[in-house]
Write a protein that holds these residues in place. Sequence first.
Motif, PDB file in Angstrom:
ATOM      1  N   ARG A  55      -2.449   4.555   2.677  1.00  0.00           N
ATOM      2  CA  ARG A  55      -3.734   4.174   2.072  1.00  0.00           C
ATOM      3  C   ARG A  55      -3.500   3.397   0.786  1.00  0.00           C
ATOM      4  O   ARG A  55      -4.141   2.372   0.524  1.00  0.00           O
ATOM      5  N   LEU A  56      -2.540   3.857  -0.038  1.00  0.00           N
ATOM      6  CA  LEU A  56      -2.238   3.177  -1.298  1.00  0.00           C
ATOM      7  C   LEU A  56      -1.596   1.809  -1.054  1.00  0.00           C
ATOM      8  O   LEU A  56      -1.901   0.841  -1.761  1.00  0.00           O
TER       9      LEU A  56
ATOM     10  N   HIS B  90      -2.106  -3.999  -1.063  1.00  0.00           N
ATOM     11  CA  HIS B  90      -2.080  -5.260  -0.319  1.00  0.00           C
ATOM     12  C   HIS B  90      -3.368  -6.041  -0.546  1.00  0.00           C
ATOM     13  O   HIS B  90      -3.339  -7.258  -0.778  1.00  0.00           O
ATOM     14  N   GLU B  91      -4.506  -5.377  -0.480  1.00  0.00           N
ATOM     15  CA  GLU B  91      -5.792  -6.049  -0.714  1.00  0.00           C
ATOM     16  C   GLU B  91      -5.864  -6.613  -2.128  1.00  0.00           C
ATOM     17  O   GLU B  91      -6.321  -7.742  -2.332  1.00  0.00           O
TER      18      GLU B  91
ATOM     19  N   GLU C 253      -9.621   6.992  -8.679  1.00  0.00           N
ATOM     20  CA  GLU C 253      -8.318   7.590  -9.010  1.00  0.00           C
ATOM     21  C   GLU C 253      -7.168   6.874  -8.301  1.00  0.00           C
ATOM     22  O   GLU C 253      -6.028   6.921  -8.749  1.00  0.00           O
ATOM     23  N   ASP C 254      -7.480   6.221  -7.193  1.00  0.00           N
ATOM     24  CA  ASP C 254      -6.448   5.503  -6.442  1.00  0.00           C
ATOM     25  C   ASP C 254      -5.820   4.399  -7.276  1.00  0.00           C
ATOM     26  O   ASP C 254      -4.629   4.120  -7.145  1.00  0.00           O
ATOM     27  N   LEU C 255      -6.592   3.777  -8.124  1.00  0.00           N
ATOM     28  CA  LEU C 255      -6.039   2.716  -8.981  1.00  0.00           C
ATOM     29  C   LEU C 255      -4.995   3.283  -9.942  1.00  0.00           C
ATOM     30  O   LEU C 255      -3.970   2.643 -10.202  1.00  0.00           O
TER      31      LEU C 255
ATOM     32  N   PRO D 108       2.032   3.096   6.954  1.00  0.00           N
ATOM     33  CA  PRO D 108       2.353   4.473   7.341  1.00  0.00           C
ATOM     34  C   PRO D 108       1.119   5.372   7.208  1.00  0.00           C
ATOM     35  O   PRO D 108       0.170   5.023   6.503  1.00  0.00           O
ATOM     36  N   PRO D 109       1.140   6.505   7.875  1.00  0.00           N
ATOM     37  CA  PRO D 109      -0.008   7.415   7.783  1.00  0.00           C
ATOM     38  C   PRO D 109      -0.078   8.096   6.421  1.00  0.00           C
ATOM     39  O   PRO D 109       0.896   8.119   5.667  1.00  0.00           O
ATOM     40  N   GLY D 110      -1.234   8.639   6.123  1.00  0.00           N
ATOM     41  CA  GLY D 110      -1.404   9.447   4.928  1.00  0.00           C
ATOM     42  C   GLY D 110      -1.688   8.648   3.671  1.00  0.00           C
ATOM     43  O   GLY D 110      -2.039   7.469   3.713  1.00  0.00           O
TER      44      GLY D 110
END
Length: 70
Positions: A47-48, A53-54, A4-6, A41-43
């Motif tokens: 993460r996104l 970046h990767e 779902e992150d994508l 940043p946190p949270g």
Amino acid sequence: MKPEDLLLLVGREMPFGKYQGRLISDLPGHYLAWFARSGFPPGEIGRLLALMHEIDHNGLRALLEPLRRR
């Protein structure tokens, strides 16, 4: 990473900073690299940004194109 992150990368806007309002998937590589050097940043937003970046660093931005068309 969750699949779902994508989808979040192509649907979530940057909530602050120089590129506020721009989709996370559209942030320039140098901005993502700056976060990688300075600290994400946190949270969820951090993460996104780390995930984007990767993806950018490894030249995989094209993988997000089919998700944009949804």
